[in-house]
Design a protein around this motif. Sequence first.
Motif, PDB file in Angstrom:
ATOM      1  N   LEU A 169       1.574  -8.715   6.593  1.00 35.61           N
ATOM      2  CA  LEU A 169       2.213  -7.409   6.743  1.00 35.61           C
ATOM      3  C   LEU A 169       2.024  -6.563   5.490  1.00 35.61           C
ATOM      4  CD1 LEU A 169       5.515  -8.548   8.486  1.00 35.61           C
ATOM      5  CD2 LEU A 169       3.612  -7.317   9.552  1.00 35.61           C
ATOM      6  N   LEU A 170       2.160  -7.180   4.317  1.00 40.30           N
ATOM      7  CA  LEU A 170       1.950  -6.447   3.062  1.00 40.30           C
ATOM      8  C   LEU A 170       0.509  -5.955   2.973  1.00 40.30           C
ATOM      9  CD1 LEU A 170       3.293  -7.081  -0.430  1.00 40.30           C
ATOM     10  CD2 LEU A 170       0.819  -7.134  -0.168  1.00 40.30           C
ATOM     11  N   LEU A 171      -0.442  -6.793   3.356  1.00 43.52           N
ATOM     12  CA  LEU A 171      -1.849  -6.408   3.285  1.00 43.52           C
ATOM     13  C   LEU A 171      -2.168  -5.286   4.268  1.00 43.52           C
ATOM     14  CD1 LEU A 171      -3.422  -9.963   2.938  1.00 43.52           C
ATOM     15  CD2 LEU A 171      -3.247  -8.227   1.153  1.00 43.52           C
ATOM     16  N   GLN A 172      -1.553  -5.305   5.430  1.00 37.49           N
ATOM     17  CA  GLN A 172      -1.751  -4.213   6.390  1.00 37.49           C
ATOM     18  C   GLN A 172      -1.210  -2.901   5.835  1.00 37.49           C
ATOM     19  OE1 GLN A 172       0.210  -5.866   9.836  1.00 37.49           O
ATOM     20  NE2 GLN A 172      -1.654  -6.829  10.617  1.00 37.49           N
ATOM     21  N   GLU A 173      -0.049  -2.968   5.185  1.00 40.32           N
ATOM     22  CA  GLU A 173       0.527  -1.771   4.560  1.00 40.32           C
ATOM     23  C   GLU A 173      -0.359  -1.284   3.414  1.00 40.32           C
ATOM     24  OE1 GLU A 173       4.324  -3.182   3.356  1.00 40.32           O
ATOM     25  OE2 GLU A 173       4.952  -3.645   5.413  1.00 40.32           O
ATOM     26  N   LEU A 174      -0.911  -2.211   2.649  1.00 39.67           N
ATOM     27  CA  LEU A 174      -1.768  -1.847   1.528  1.00 39.67           C
ATOM     28  C   LEU A 174      -3.062  -1.205   2.017  1.00 39.67           C
ATOM     29  CD1 LEU A 174      -2.309  -1.898  -1.516  1.00 39.67           C
ATOM     30  CD2 LEU A 174      -3.283  -4.196  -1.223  1.00 39.67           C
ATOM     31  N   ASP A 175      -3.624  -1.730   3.092  1.00 43.26           N
ATOM     32  CA  ASP A 175      -4.852  -1.129   3.630  1.00 43.26           C
ATOM     33  C   ASP A 175      -4.604   0.319   4.029  1.00 43.26           C
ATOM     34  OD1 ASP A 175      -7.632  -1.394   4.749  1.00 43.26           O
ATOM     35  OD2 ASP A 175      -6.555  -0.957   6.612  1.00 43.26           O
ATOM     36  N   ARG A 176      -3.466   0.594   4.668  1.00 38.08           N
ATOM     37  CA  ARG A 176      -3.146   1.976   5.043  1.00 38.08           C
ATOM     38  C   ARG A 176      -3.004   2.854   3.803  1.00 38.08           C
ATOM     39  NH1 ARG A 176      -0.193  -0.600   9.132  1.00 38.08           N
ATOM     40  NH2 ARG A 176       1.708  -0.647   7.884  1.00 38.08           N
ATOM     41  N   GLU A 177      -2.342   2.329   2.776  1.00 38.38           N
ATOM     42  CA  GLU A 177      -2.175   3.116   1.544  1.00 38.38           C
ATOM     43  C   GLU A 177      -3.528   3.432   0.910  1.00 38.38           C
ATOM     44  OE1 GLU A 177       0.391   2.977  -2.625  1.00 38.38           O
ATOM     45  OE2 GLU A 177      -0.367   1.092  -1.769  1.00 38.38           O
ATOM     46  N   ILE A 178      -4.403   2.453   0.829  1.00 37.36           N
ATOM     47  CA  ILE A 178      -5.712   2.670   0.214  1.00 37.36           C
ATOM     48  C   ILE A 178      -6.515   3.702   0.999  1.00 37.36           C
ATOM     49  CG2 ILE A 178      -7.931   1.583  -0.331  1.00 37.36           C
ATOM     50  CD1 ILE A 178      -6.373  -1.026  -0.825  1.00 37.36           C
ATOM     51  N   ARG A 179      -6.522   3.590   2.320  1.00 38.33           N
ATOM     52  CA  ARG A 179      -7.281   4.531   3.149  1.00 38.33           C
ATOM     53  C   ARG A 179      -6.738   5.951   3.012  1.00 38.33           C
ATOM     54  NH1 ARG A 179     -10.607   2.001   7.031  1.00 38.33           N
ATOM     55  NH2 ARG A 179     -10.340  -0.275   7.111  1.00 38.33           N
ATOM     56  N   GLN A 180      -5.407   6.089   2.980  1.00 41.38           N
ATOM     57  CA  GLN A 180      -4.813   7.423   2.873  1.00 41.38           C
ATOM     58  C   GLN A 180      -5.103   8.057   1.513  1.00 41.38           C
ATOM     59  OE1 GLN A 180      -0.697   6.733   3.788  1.00 41.38           O
ATOM     60  NE2 GLN A 180      -1.071   6.431   5.997  1.00 41.38           N
ATOM     61  N   ARG A 181      -4.912   7.282   0.433  1.00 46.54           N
ATOM     62  CA  ARG A 181      -5.078   7.852  -0.906  1.00 46.54           C
ATOM     63  C   ARG A 181      -6.541   8.116  -1.247  1.00 46.54           C
ATOM     64  NH1 ARG A 181      -1.213   4.782  -5.110  1.00 46.54           N
ATOM     65  NH2 ARG A 181      -2.661   5.868  -6.507  1.00 46.54           N
ATOM     66  N   SER A 182      -7.471   7.358  -0.646  1.00 46.19           N
ATOM     67  CA  SER A 182      -8.896   7.572  -0.915  1.00 46.19           C
ATOM     68  C   SER A 182      -9.554   8.471   0.121  1.00 46.19           C
ATOM     69  CB  SER A 182      -9.628   6.232  -0.965  1.00 46.19           C
ATOM     70  OG  SER A 182      -9.670   5.633   0.323  1.00 46.19           O
ATOM     71  N   LYS A 183      -8.723   9.007   1.048  1.00 46.85           N
ATOM     72  CA  LYS A 183      -9.253   9.848   2.137  1.00 46.85           C
ATOM     73  C   LYS A 183     -10.342   9.125   2.929  1.00 46.85           C
ATOM     74  CE  LYS A 183      -8.135  14.358   0.153  1.00 46.85           C
ATOM     75  NZ  LYS A 183      -7.109  13.850  -0.779  1.00 46.85           N
ATOM     76  N   GLY A 184     -10.108   7.838   3.166  1.00 44.45           N
ATOM     77  CA  GLY A 184     -11.007   7.046   4.004  1.00 44.45           C
ATOM     78  C   GLY A 184     -12.227   6.483   3.307  1.00 44.45           C
ATOM     79  N   ARG A 185     -12.358   6.718   1.998  1.00 45.71           N
ATOM     80  CA  ARG A 185     -13.547   6.205   1.297  1.00 45.71           C
ATOM     81  C   ARG A 185     -13.432   4.716   0.994  1.00 45.71           C
ATOM     82  NH1 ARG A 185     -12.478  10.821  -1.604  1.00 45.71           N
ATOM     83  NH2 ARG A 185     -11.753   9.569  -3.382  1.00 45.71           N
ATOM     84  N   HIS A 186     -12.209   4.220   0.880  1.00 46.23           N
ATOM     85  CA  HIS A 186     -12.010   2.813   0.532  1.00 46.23           C
ATOM     86  C   HIS A 186     -11.000   2.176   1.481  1.00 46.23           C
ATOM     87  CE1 HIS A 186     -14.323   3.241  -3.113  1.00 46.23           C
ATOM     88  NE2 HIS A 186     -13.580   4.255  -3.506  1.00 46.23           N
ATOM     89  N   SER A 187     -10.955   0.845   1.438  1.00 42.56           N
ATOM     90  CA  SER A 187     -10.015   0.086   2.251  1.00 42.56           C
ATOM     91  C   SER A 187      -9.753  -1.249   1.566  1.00 42.56           C
ATOM     92  CB  SER A 187     -10.585  -0.154   3.656  1.00 42.56           C
ATOM     93  OG  SER A 187     -11.666  -1.075   3.590  1.00 42.56           O
ATOM     94  N   LEU A 188      -8.955  -2.083   2.207  1.00 43.23           N
ATOM     95  CA  LEU A 188      -8.700  -3.419   1.673  1.00 43.23           C
ATOM     96  C   LEU A 188      -9.986  -4.240   1.585  1.00 43.23           C
ATOM     97  CD1 LEU A 188      -6.415  -5.361   0.742  1.00 43.23           C
ATOM     98  CD2 LEU A 188      -6.312  -6.184   3.094  1.00 43.23           C
ATOM     99  N   ASP A 189     -10.985  -3.902   2.393  1.00 45.07           N
ATOM    100  CA  ASP A 189     -12.267  -4.606   2.329  1.00 45.07           C
ATOM    101  C   ASP A 189     -12.846  -4.553   0.917  1.00 45.07           C
ATOM    102  OD1 ASP A 189     -11.810  -4.742   5.019  1.00 45.07           O
ATOM    103  OD2 ASP A 189     -13.561  -3.561   5.615  1.00 45.07           O
ATOM    104  N   ASP A 190     -12.706  -3.415   0.241  1.00 41.40           N
ATOM    105  CA  ASP A 190     -13.247  -3.280  -1.110  1.00 41.40           C
ATOM    106  C   ASP A 190     -12.522  -4.192  -2.088  1.00 41.40           C
ATOM    107  OD1 ASP A 190     -15.185  -0.951  -0.720  1.00 41.40           O
ATOM    108  OD2 ASP A 190     -13.320  -0.096   0.056  1.00 41.40           O
TER     109      ASP A 190
END
Length: 414
Positions: free
Chosen positions: A350-371
């Motif tokens: 659940l924490l990782l899912q929340e973190l992925d959303r945060e990364i995508r939003q703050r990077s405007k879709g350029r990054h994700s948890l994959d990075d």
Amino acid sequence: MSRRQLPLLAVLLLSFVAPLQAAKRVDLDYTVKFVPEQGIAEVELALEDGGAVKFLDLNLGKEQAYSDFQTNSESRWEEESGRGVWRPGPGKAHLRYQVKVSHQRKSGRFDARMTDDWTLLRGDDLVPAGRLDQQDGVRLVSRLQFELPSGWKSVETGWPRIGKNRFRIDNPERLFDRPTGWILAGKLGSRRARLGETDVAVSAPVGEGMRRMDILTLLTFVWPEMQNVFPRDPEKLLVVGAGDPMWRGGLSGPNSLFMHADRPLVSENGTSSLVHELVHVFSRISDADRSDWISEGLAEYYAIELMRRAGGMSEDRYQAVREHLTEWSRKVDSLRTERSSGPITARAVLLLQELDREIRQRSKGRHSLDDVARGLMRLDRVTTDDFINITETMLGGGSKVLDSRLLRYGRGGA
């Protein structure tokens, strides 16, 4: 053009290439003979030139699984306090010993087993971990050969085959090349496929109820998504399995993984033990400092996420999985533990899912948890601090999701 006129980069490259070309190649051959009537494997390590190795210090453990050590007259063997040191002499040198194969967990189920018709075990147990000290300018070339009992048809490992019952062992990350990962031998049934650049084999003893084609189908389905996240092309992948009384779960190893024959490929809660273990094989992320939540959380996160990306999970089903994880982990107050339990792993997802959303939003879709996951792959061992530093470096600042009491030391349980 003279050497003095060569560009600086070319000179530097020559300085690295020359020592590699001059390295002396010395054969290290492992021979394993299975003896089912005694429940043991007889193992031999044979060096083409014993003078190339100063010593090999082996961790024999405390379970007395290894016995009857023998060397040739020019070698020395010293054993004390769960360790054994082999000092090969000049010329051809060998070390022989016996290994008890079958091993029961406290539950009474086996994670290694030998029967009259087959054996399933990890090569890590045939040749224990050790510290190798060799002469400068030497490169050991390691091979693994099996001698099978009468009636046993074949043997499978996670290493490339170079002949009948013969395999090449090559791990660039380690000085001591030993045959780690799952090994299966006996009367077997196997199915094979080529996925990407990897030769995949799914093998099990005949009559154990292993759904080989189902496993190959799911692997084929999810493989492109797995490679998008973890850009690796292992030369070979071996999936092995058996039924009771083997351990009823999944266990990964180098280039290989085990699945109990009765384990569903996709469970009722929507996750996949097979994909979970495959993530471990591909990512090879290991942890330290009470951070098991990272490797286990990522494996379970991608067991869900990659099925979703591949089209195997609807949005409704995805939300139902999240509800299940939320209920299962509601009593968890910290993720920091040496061994992640089911509820802790669920909360980590659940924490990782929340973190992925945060990364995508703050990077405007350029990054994700994959990075972040790809960054963690470059580390030998990962701590919670490493995870936070890699994420926040990519974000260019602090993460609200990671500023959580869950990542501080606590009881870490449900």
